[in-house]
Design a protein around this motif. Structure first.
Motif, PDB file in Angstrom:
ATOM      1  N   GLY A  88      93.834  24.412  36.435  1.00 40.33           N
ATOM      2  CA  GLY A  88      93.059  25.644  36.314  1.00 40.33           C
ATOM      3  C   GLY A  88      91.968  25.714  37.225  1.00 40.33           C
ATOM      4  O   GLY A  88      92.047  24.609  38.210  1.00 40.33           O
ATOM      5  N   ASP A  92      88.648  21.890  34.594  1.00 41.06           N
ATOM      6  CA  ASP A  92      89.419  21.229  33.504  1.00 41.06           C
ATOM      7  C   ASP A  92      90.296  20.063  34.145  1.00 41.06           C
ATOM      8  O   ASP A  92      90.648  20.187  35.116  1.00 41.06           O
ATOM      9  N   ARG A 170     106.603  24.383  34.912  1.00 39.64           N
ATOM     10  CA  ARG A 170     105.736  23.612  35.159  1.00 39.64           C
ATOM     11  C   ARG A 170     106.311  22.035  34.965  1.00 39.64           C
ATOM     12  O   ARG A 170     107.097  21.997  34.064  1.00 39.64           O
ATOM     13  N   PHE A 227      96.756  16.254  29.260  1.00 37.41           N
ATOM     14  CA  PHE A 227      96.714  17.404  29.327  1.00 37.41           C
ATOM     15  C   PHE A 227      95.759  17.837  28.033  1.00 37.41           C
ATOM     16  O   PHE A 227      96.422  17.816  26.871  1.00 37.41           O
ATOM     17  N   HIS A 230      95.054  23.196  23.844  1.00 35.26           N
ATOM     18  CA  HIS A 230      95.112  24.464  24.551  1.00 35.26           C
ATOM     19  C   HIS A 230      96.201  25.066  23.762  1.00 35.26           C
ATOM     20  O   HIS A 230      97.173  24.655  23.309  1.00 35.26           O
ATOM     21  N   PRO A 233      99.522  30.887  26.996  1.00 34.07           N
ATOM     22  CA  PRO A 233      98.977  32.525  26.928  1.00 34.07           C
ATOM     23  C   PRO A 233     100.121  33.076  26.949  1.00 34.07           C
ATOM     24  O   PRO A 233     100.184  34.438  26.546  1.00 34.07           O
ATOM     25  N   GLN A 234     101.474  32.671  27.458  1.00 33.58           N
ATOM     26  CA  GLN A 234     102.583  33.551  27.333  1.00 33.58           C
ATOM     27  C   GLN A 234     103.229  33.929  26.268  1.00 33.58           C
ATOM     28  O   GLN A 234     102.543  33.983  25.070  1.00 33.58           O
ATOM     29  N   PHE A 304     107.599  28.842  30.772  1.00 31.31           N
ATOM     30  CA  PHE A 304     106.511  29.678  30.067  1.00 31.31           C
ATOM     31  C   PHE A 304     106.918  30.939  30.204  1.00 31.31           C
ATOM     32  O   PHE A 304     106.981  31.601  31.372  1.00 31.31           O
ATOM     33  N   THR A 340      92.264  34.791  30.733  1.00 30.01           N
ATOM     34  CA  THR A 340      92.818  33.454  30.472  1.00 30.01           C
ATOM     35  C   THR A 340      92.412  32.645  31.562  1.00 30.01           C
ATOM     36  O   THR A 340      91.716  31.342  31.365  1.00 30.01           O
ATOM     37  N   ARG A 343      88.620  31.677  32.004  1.00 28.51           N
ATOM     38  CA  ARG A 343      87.985  30.694  30.811  1.00 28.51           C
ATOM     39  C   ARG A 343      88.480  29.133  30.954  1.00 28.51           C
ATOM     40  O   ARG A 343      89.475  28.722  31.748  1.00 28.51           O
ATOM     41  N   LYS A 344      88.134  28.389  30.068  1.00 28.88           N
ATOM     42  CA  LYS A 344      88.395  26.958  30.146  1.00 28.88           C
ATOM     43  C   LYS A 344      89.683  26.749  29.525  1.00 28.88           C
ATOM     44  O   LYS A 344      90.054  27.641  28.635  1.00 28.88           O
ATOM     45  N   ARG A 349      91.212  32.526  23.464  1.00 27.19           N
ATOM     46  CA  ARG A 349      91.138  33.954  24.137  1.00 27.19           C
ATOM     47  C   ARG A 349      91.620  35.201  23.616  1.00 27.19           C
ATOM     48  O   ARG A 349      91.032  35.935  23.835  1.00 27.19           O
TER      49      ARG A 349
END
Ligand code: GA4
Length: 356
Positions: A88, A92, A170, A227, A230, A233-234, A304, A340, A343-344, A349
């Motif tokens: 991001g 991070d 990804r 990683f 988290h 978001p999707q 995603f 999204t 932010r970290k 969120r």
């Protein structure tokens, strides 16, 4: 280096594995239960052909085995391309290399030019893989809608089928941990334990020494974060990894459950934030992370499934009851994505979109 904290509990809890070839009514029940309880499950007996997966894995390995200079030519991953350690835009980091691609064939063919010396083969491999995992994601979303008794079965899957869908692919690569860094940590531990001295050592001492080295490797490998934690978001995430462990999910605060590297036939499915909103909070978007825990390379390929930027996210009225009114205000995917990315990685969120 980011370390897991000592207050965490790691528990080997059996996670749901859903056989998609079972009777539909059975599959529906299992999927709803797993999505409510964990926001996570694995699927087996899906229809994604093994040769499509293998072809994608081979392309992925061949990219990550290039020299660092060659890989840098495909970066930065802003918005799409190669990234190393930076995740991001807000500072991070992780022990990971990756390729971030938009799932749209036009975008893939553009990005492929900097990724591969044979961009046509690379993009057709990615297109083929994306088409299959997208179909799997849509099938699962339709099972979810039916399981929740929403009359329109395509109420969730329509977002992924939209030609302007903002879905991503990804490719993550977690290099093996036997690095100078780890050796330094081990030597440091051993010196502190006073195991080493200048005089020649006996075979017994040598055995103890070698065991200590192994233990230290184990200790340091276990807590290095590839990683950070988290939620996605999707809407829905479809993950395939090689047979090296490291993925963990956290269905509740402070508890981490390792996801065993299942025989190569399974996909891991994660509920994302947007599906949590679309189901009025019935399905939980699951926190997860990847630990670098092996001497072997871990690789994952993650699709995603996301809405189009202007798609309006609002839960179907059937999921609103007198006891449970709308939990989240309607929002567009563009709006949520913006929140999204500002932010970290580990931030929660969806909270900001709750109806007060
Ligand atoms: C997590 C899920 C996907 O990997 C991703 C990530 C994205 C990125 O790596 O650029 C984000 C992260 C992810 C959520 C918060 C923001 C955005 C990094 C970050 C700090 C591609 C995505 O869509 O959101």
């Amino acid at each position: 280096m980011v370390l897991a904290t000592s207050s965490e509990k790691i528990r080997d809890i059996e996670l749901p594995i859903i056989d998609l070839s079972l009777e539909r009514s059975e599959v529906l029940k299992h999927i709803v239960k797993a999505s409510e309880e964990f926001g996570f499950f694995k699927v087996i007996n899906h229809k994604v052909p093994e040769f499509i997966i293998k072809r994608m894995e081979d392309e992925s390995y061949s990219f990550f085995s290039k020299t660092s200079l060659q890989k840098q030519c495909a970066g930065p991953a802003n918005p799409y391309g190669y990234g190393c350690k930076n995740i991001g835009f807000n500072g991070d980091n992780g022990e990971v290399e990756y390729l971030l691609l938009h799932a749209n064939p036009l975008s893939i063919s553009q990005t492929s030019k900097t990724i591969s010396s044979d961009p046509i083969t690379f993009s057709s491999t990615v297109d083929g893989y994306v088409a299959e995992v997208k179909e799997l994601a849509c099938e699962i979303l339709e099972l979810m809608a039916q399981g929740l008794r929403v009359p329109h079965i395509s109420v969730f899957s329509k977002f992924l089928r939209d030609l302007n869908s903002d879905s991503l692919l990804r490719l993550n690569y977690y290099p093996p941990l036997i690095t100078n860094n780890i050796h330094q940590l081990i030597i440091h531990d051993l010196l502190e334990d006073d195991i080493t001295d200048a005089s020649p050592i006996s075979s017994d001492e040598a055995r103890i020494f070698s065991k200590e080295v192994q233990t230290c490797h184990h200790r340091h490998q276990q807590c290095k974060i590839g990683f950070g934690e988290h939620t996605d978001p999707q809407i829905l995430t479809v993950l395939r990894s090689n047979d090296v462990g490291g993925l963990q999910i956290s269905p509740q605060d402070g508890l981490w459950i390792p996801v065993s590297p299942h025989p190569n036939t399974a996909f891991s499915i994660f509920v994302g934030d947007t599906l949590q909103a679309l189901t009025n909070g019935r399905f939980k978007s699951v926190r997860h992370r990847a630990i670098v825990n092996s001497c072997k390379t871990r690789m994952s390929m993650v699709y995603f499934g996301a809405p189009a930027p202007h798609a309006r996210i609002s839960c179907p009225s059937e999921l609103v009851t007198p006891h449970k009114s709308y939990l989240y205000r309607p929002f567009t995917w563009a709006e949520y994505k913006k929140a999204t990315y500002s932010r970290k990685l580990g931030d929660t969120r969806l909270q900001c979109f709750r109806v007060q």
